[in-house]
Design an enzyme around this catalytic site. Structure first.
Site, PDB file in Angstrom:
ATOM      1  N   ARG A 116      58.761  51.889  66.205  1.00 49.20           N
ATOM      2  CA  ARG A 116      59.236  52.318  67.531  1.00 49.20           C
ATOM      3  C   ARG A 116      60.456  53.241  67.439  1.00 49.20           C
ATOM      4  O   ARG A 116      60.634  54.111  68.281  1.00 49.20           O
ATOM      5  CB  ARG A 116      59.587  51.093  68.369  1.00 49.20           C
ATOM      6  CG  ARG A 116      58.359  50.394  68.884  1.00 49.20           C
ATOM      7  CD  ARG A 116      58.724  49.126  69.586  1.00 49.20           C
ATOM      8  NE  ARG A 116      59.558  48.302  68.708  1.00 49.20           N
ATOM      9  CZ  ARG A 116      59.971  47.077  68.997  1.00 49.20           C
ATOM     10  NH1 ARG A 116      59.658  46.541  70.146  1.00 49.20           N
ATOM     11  NH2 ARG A 116      60.701  46.389  68.151  1.00 49.20           N
TER      12      ARG A 116
ATOM     13  N   HIS B  25      51.782  30.214  49.215  1.00 50.02           N
ATOM     14  CA  HIS B  25      52.038  30.617  47.825  1.00 50.02           C
ATOM     15  C   HIS B  25      51.706  29.492  46.833  1.00 50.02           C
ATOM     16  O   HIS B  25      50.960  29.689  45.876  1.00 50.02           O
ATOM     17  CB  HIS B  25      53.495  31.027  47.623  1.00 50.02           C
ATOM     18  CG  HIS B  25      53.943  32.147  48.520  1.00 50.02           C
ATOM     19  ND1 HIS B  25      53.108  33.162  48.922  1.00 50.02           N
ATOM     20  CD2 HIS B  25      55.142  32.423  49.086  1.00 50.02           C
ATOM     21  CE1 HIS B  25      53.776  34.006  49.699  1.00 50.02           C
ATOM     22  NE2 HIS B  25      55.021  33.578  49.817  1.00 50.02           N
TER      23      HIS B  25
ATOM     24  N   ARG C  93      67.277  30.501  41.117  1.00 47.58           N
ATOM     25  CA  ARG C  93      66.073  31.140  41.648  1.00 47.58           C
ATOM     26  C   ARG C  93      65.013  31.110  40.563  1.00 47.58           C
ATOM     27  O   ARG C  93      65.238  31.602  39.459  1.00 47.58           O
ATOM     28  CB  ARG C  93      66.373  32.585  42.037  1.00 47.58           C
ATOM     29  CG  ARG C  93      65.131  33.330  42.474  1.00 47.58           C
ATOM     30  CD  ARG C  93      65.437  34.696  43.041  1.00 47.58           C
ATOM     31  NE  ARG C  93      64.183  35.339  43.411  1.00 47.58           N
ATOM     32  CZ  ARG C  93      63.522  36.191  42.638  1.00 47.58           C
ATOM     33  NH1 ARG C  93      64.008  36.532  41.459  1.00 47.58           N
ATOM     34  NH2 ARG C  93      62.378  36.708  43.031  1.00 47.58           N
TER      35      ARG C  93
ATOM     36  N   TYR D  95      55.438  29.024  27.772  1.00 46.43           N
ATOM     37  CA  TYR D  95      55.784  28.299  26.554  1.00 46.43           C
ATOM     38  C   TYR D  95      55.164  26.911  26.555  1.00 46.43           C
ATOM     39  O   TYR D  95      54.884  26.336  27.599  1.00 46.43           O
ATOM     40  CB  TYR D  95      57.290  28.270  26.292  1.00 46.43           C
ATOM     41  CG  TYR D  95      58.161  27.662  27.345  1.00 46.43           C
ATOM     42  CD1 TYR D  95      58.766  28.460  28.311  1.00 46.43           C
ATOM     43  CD2 TYR D  95      58.417  26.301  27.366  1.00 46.43           C
ATOM     44  CE1 TYR D  95      59.593  27.911  29.273  1.00 46.43           C
ATOM     45  CE2 TYR D  95      59.248  25.744  28.327  1.00 46.43           C
ATOM     46  CZ  TYR D  95      59.824  26.556  29.276  1.00 46.43           C
ATOM     47  OH  TYR D  95      60.637  26.009  30.229  1.00 46.43           O
TER      48      TYR D  95
HETATM   49  C1  BG6 Z   1      58.093  34.991  51.219  1.00 47.93           C
HETATM   50  C2  BG6 Z   1      58.837  33.966  52.023  1.00 47.93           C
HETATM   51  O1  BG6 Z   1      56.732  34.891  51.452  1.00 47.93           O
HETATM   52  O2  BG6 Z   1      58.359  34.799  49.841  1.00 47.93           O
HETATM   53  C3  BG6 Z   1      60.326  34.013  51.732  1.00 47.93           C
HETATM   54  O3  BG6 Z   1      58.619  34.225  53.406  1.00 47.93           O
HETATM   55  C4  BG6 Z   1      60.584  33.942  50.249  1.00 47.93           C
HETATM   56  O4  BG6 Z   1      61.006  32.977  52.410  1.00 47.93           O
HETATM   57  C5  BG6 Z   1      59.719  34.943  49.492  1.00 47.93           C
HETATM   58  O5  BG6 Z   1      61.950  34.212  50.038  1.00 47.93           O
HETATM   59  C6  BG6 Z   1      59.844  34.767  48.009  1.00 47.93           C
HETATM   60  O6  BG6 Z   1      59.210  35.804  47.354  1.00 47.93           O
HETATM   61  P1  BG6 Z   1      59.657  36.250  45.884  1.00 47.93           P
HETATM   62  O7  BG6 Z   1      58.612  37.202  45.458  1.00 47.93           O
HETATM   63  O8  BG6 Z   1      61.013  36.877  46.059  1.00 47.93           O
HETATM   64  O9  BG6 Z   1      59.724  35.015  45.077  1.00 47.93           O
END
Ligand code: BG6
Length: 494
Positions: free
Chosen positions: A46, A242, A343, A389
């Protein structure tokens, strides 16, 4: 290809996903010569922008790979010159008509013009955009495909409604439902690992595997995305899609071929054989603020976009079971959380003990480990530091006999000196090539919702309180009790 032109339109072009993931992925594909020769990219949103401003906006996120920075600047310019912008309302046939005109102009010299629409937009306008874009801007001479990305509804019913709406304008063959985890290198490799190696497949069953863990953690909260996240929560955001997709690929039988339908048929069978998830097999958590390394990290409820009394879980762990001959009784533990210690995403396969092992006492005591941690474990590290591993027991070199649990290690960074493509690169390319293997078929989506909808509804109806856990921690203690109930220890905490 020389007879045809390809137009790729990113609807929602000024959004975060488009800027951070989609345009960089398109550039990477172009850079590596994966896109067809005659392609044009259109951004649609938009915001009023002209081509020059649009190019400036996307250029900020394009990057050159270090190793081949030589001609990258020139390539980037070429790429940007193929990018155009069309401002428009999401529901305006007239605006999509204007886009169509520009696409037709780009296709003019060719026999065929194929079109990909990437809907990078909020879920509440999916169907509006699919309807208007397909009626006003579908290709007249070639195919039209639409990439859509979750959330595909909030539960079984809304997901079905979405499918019904989409089917009014598109066929199943035209819909490419992305689950970007399926585009990750190590997930792509899962089928190779299993079906191209004699040493794994025979062990891939209840007979040798004690439990399987699929773990996802992020060391940041919902910063800035609280508005979206609060309506979904971690189960819908990460686990039902996922992690469940990973489980399906991991546990499926060998497909008849590597064709999209054969693979997806097998995945659907796994999901169908799964028991509906039960509340007693689930732990929910929500992070609270705390100071981490001198910085104060806000709790979930302190996010201004989150309602102050929200019960939405930012962490969940659950145990699921497959009622089939291969996996009967094996707990599959899925765990996902935001604002945790690190992470990371990985699959952990914990094997049974060696029956009557000669070395049981050598292992348990000399290496200072419990006998449990001395069993074999296969770890597939999806990210970061991609690796596979296998934890094995090995004699420590030297006189005497000391056995330790160590790793046979395939770390991608040291084994392959190559750039790993981003998941979006792979998936966009697959869509352009019409390869639907890594996209979610509607029946897969339905069964995934069937298994999770009852528990999600129960959580909401009973207003289940999530367990609090501090920002940057390992998550709620309840996750350990859940695992312990099935005689399991989380591998990532060993
Ligand atoms: C997304 C989620 O599908 O995947 C997010 O909505 C998440 O909350 C993300 O942070 C994680 O993706 P990646 O590829 O960074 O692990």
């Amino acid at each position: 290809w020389s007879q045809s032109a390809l137009s790729i339109c990113v609807v929602g072009a000024s959004g975060d996903l488009a800027k951070k993931k989609i345009f960089p992925a398109l550039f990477a594909l172009y850079y590596d010569n994966h896109l067809p020769k005659h392609f044009t990219i259109f951004g649609y949103a938009r915001t009023k922008l002209d081509d020059a401003k649009f190019r400036e906006m996307i250029a900020g996120n394009l990057s050159c790979r270090l190793s081949d920075a030589g001609d990258c600047g020139a390539k980037m310019e070429e790429f940007l010159s193929r990018c155009h912008y069309q401002a428009g309302q999401y529901d305006s046939l007239e605006d999509y008509g204007a886009l169509d005109k520009r696409m037709c102009a780009a296709e003019k010299r060719f026999k065929r013009g194929d079109r990909v629409f990437y809907l990078s937009i909020p879920p509440n306008i999916f169907t509006t955009v699919a309807a208007s874009a397909s009626s006003a801007a579908s290709s007249k001479s070639g195919w039209t495909r639409m990439i859509v990305e979750k959330p595909f509804g909030r539960d079984l019913e809304s997901s079905r409604q979405l499918a019904t709406e989409l089917y009014k304008h598109l066929t199943e063959e035209q819909i490419y439902r992305i689950d970007h985890y399926l585009g990750k290198e190590l997930i792509e490799n899962l089928t190779v690992l299993r079906f191209a190696n004699l040493v794994f497949e025979p062990l891939w069953s209840r007979q040798y595997i004690r439990n399987v863990q699929v773990i996802f953690s992020e060391n940041f909260g919902t910063e800035g995305r609280g508005g979206y996240f609060d309506q979904y929560g971690i189960v819908r955001d990460v686990i039902q899609n996922h992690l469940l997709q990973i489980l399906a690929l991991f546990a499926m039988e060998q497909p008849a071929s590597m064709g999209a339908e054969d693979i997806r048929d097998e995945k659907v069978k796994v999901l169908r054989s799964m028991q509906t998830v039960r509340l007693e097999d689930m732990v929910l958590g929500q992070y609270r603020g705390r100071r981490v390394k001198g910085m104060s990290q806000p709790g979930y409820l302190e996010d201004p976009t989150v309602p102050p009394n929200s019960l939405t879980p930012t962490f969940a762990a659950c145990a699921v079971f497959l009622n089939n001959a291969r996996w009967d009784g094996v707990p599959f533990l899925l765990k996902a959380g935001k604002a945790l210690e690190g992470r990371m995403a990985e699959i952990r396969v914990q094997f049974r003990h060696v029956p009557g092992s000669l070395y049981r006492d050598k292992l348990g005591f000399s290496a200072g480990m419990s006998s449990e941690s001395a069993t074999n474990e296969l770890v597939i590290r999806i990210q970061p530091n991609e690796s596979i591993y296998l934890k094995i027991n090995n004699k420590v070199p030297g006189l005497g006999l000391r056995v330790e649990n160590t790793r046979l290690d395939l770390t991608y960074g040291s084994r392959y000196q190559t750039h790993l493509p981003d998941a979006y690169e792979r998936l966009i390319l697959d869509c352009v090539n019409g390869d639907r293997r890594l996209f979610i078929r509607n029946d897969e989506l339905e069964v995934a919702w069937e298994k999770f909808t009852p528990v999600l509804q129960e959580i909401e109806e009973r207003r289940v309180q999530p367990e609090q856990y501090p920002y940057g921690s390992r998550g709620p203690v309840g996750a350990h009790y859940l695992a312990a109930k099935y005689g399991v220890r989380w591998g990532d905490h060993n």
